[in-house]
Motif scaffolding. Structure first.
Motif, short mmCIF file in Angstrom:
data_model
loop_
_atom_site.label_atom_id
_atom_site.label_comp_id
_atom_site.label_asym_id
_atom_site.label_seq_id
_atom_site.Cartn_x
_atom_site.Cartn_y
_atom_site.Cartn_z
N CYS A 1 0.85 -1.20 0.00
CA CYS A 1 0.00 0.00 0.00
C CYS A 1 0.88 1.24 0.00
CB CYS A 1 -0.89 0.01 1.24
SG CYS A 1 -1.83 -1.51 1.48
N CYS A 2 0.25 2.37 -0.30
CA CYS A 2 0.95 3.65 -0.30
C CYS A 2 0.10 4.71 0.39
CB CYS A 2 1.26 4.09 -1.74
SG CYS A 2 2.67 3.23 -2.49
N THR A 3 0.78 5.71 0.88
CA THR A 3 0.09 6.88 1.40
C THR A 3 -0.38 7.70 0.21
OG1 THR A 3 2.12 8.16 1.48
CG2 THR A 3 1.54 6.95 3.49
N VAL A 4 -1.19 8.72 0.46
CA VAL A 4 -1.69 9.57 -0.61
C VAL A 4 -0.55 10.21 -1.40
CG1 VAL A 4 -3.07 11.64 -1.10
CG2 VAL A 4 -3.85 10.01 0.60
N ASP A 5 0.56 10.51 -0.72
CA ASP A 5 1.69 11.14 -1.41
C ASP A 5 2.60 10.12 -2.11
OD1 ASP A 5 3.24 10.02 0.62
OD2 ASP A 5 3.98 11.93 1.40
#
Length: 140
Positions: free
Chosen positions: A67-71
């Motif tokens: 997964c990734c953060t919004v940035d």
């Protein structure tokens, strides 16, 4: 001067013309899929999978959720790089938990994250040896 006769008859109702419904989006000629990337070791070729399919493996190897953060910051684990903290389990501890695209997307959302648009090579959980789900779109 002769005037044309006035027609006192009501207008004839014509049946409605059957027209196809107007779609807000133009029809796509190609079905949209999501890309599966190599986790980091160059073992798996990039492939395109139907996100609605129940696919969990590539060549017998479970597809890891990352997964990734919004940035765009990669998060293969939350809090600790162990079997409990890894999004899809630690590959060297309890093993990677097989997940469909929907499972991976839900796991990310549960942690306030989203699907990545890249491979998170060398970012934990020994997923480098696995194919990984992404949010990258592709044509099937």
């Amino acid at each position: 001067i002769d005037k044309p006769p006035i027609d006192d008859k009501p207008p004839i109702d014509k049946p409605p013309i059957d027209e196809p419904p107007i779609d807000d989006e133009p029809p796509s000629l190609l079905q949209r899929g999501v890309k599966i990337l190599d986790g980091g070791k160059g073992v798996f070729a990039t492939s395109c999978i139907d996100p609605k399919a129940q696919t969990q493996y590539v060549d017998g190897t479970p597809i890891a959720a990352q997964c990734c953060t919004v940035d765009g910051t990669c998060r293969r684990f939350v809090n600790k790089n162990d079997d409990e903290g890894c999004i899809a389990g630690h590959a060297r501890m309890g093993g990677v938990v097989p997940m469909t695209y929907a499972d991976a997307e839900a796991a990310c959302a549960r942690n306030g994250l989203q699907m990545c648009t890249k491979s998170c090579k060398n970012r934990g959980c020994f997923y480098n040896f696995h194919p990984v789900w992404t949010g990258l779109k592709c044509d099937l």
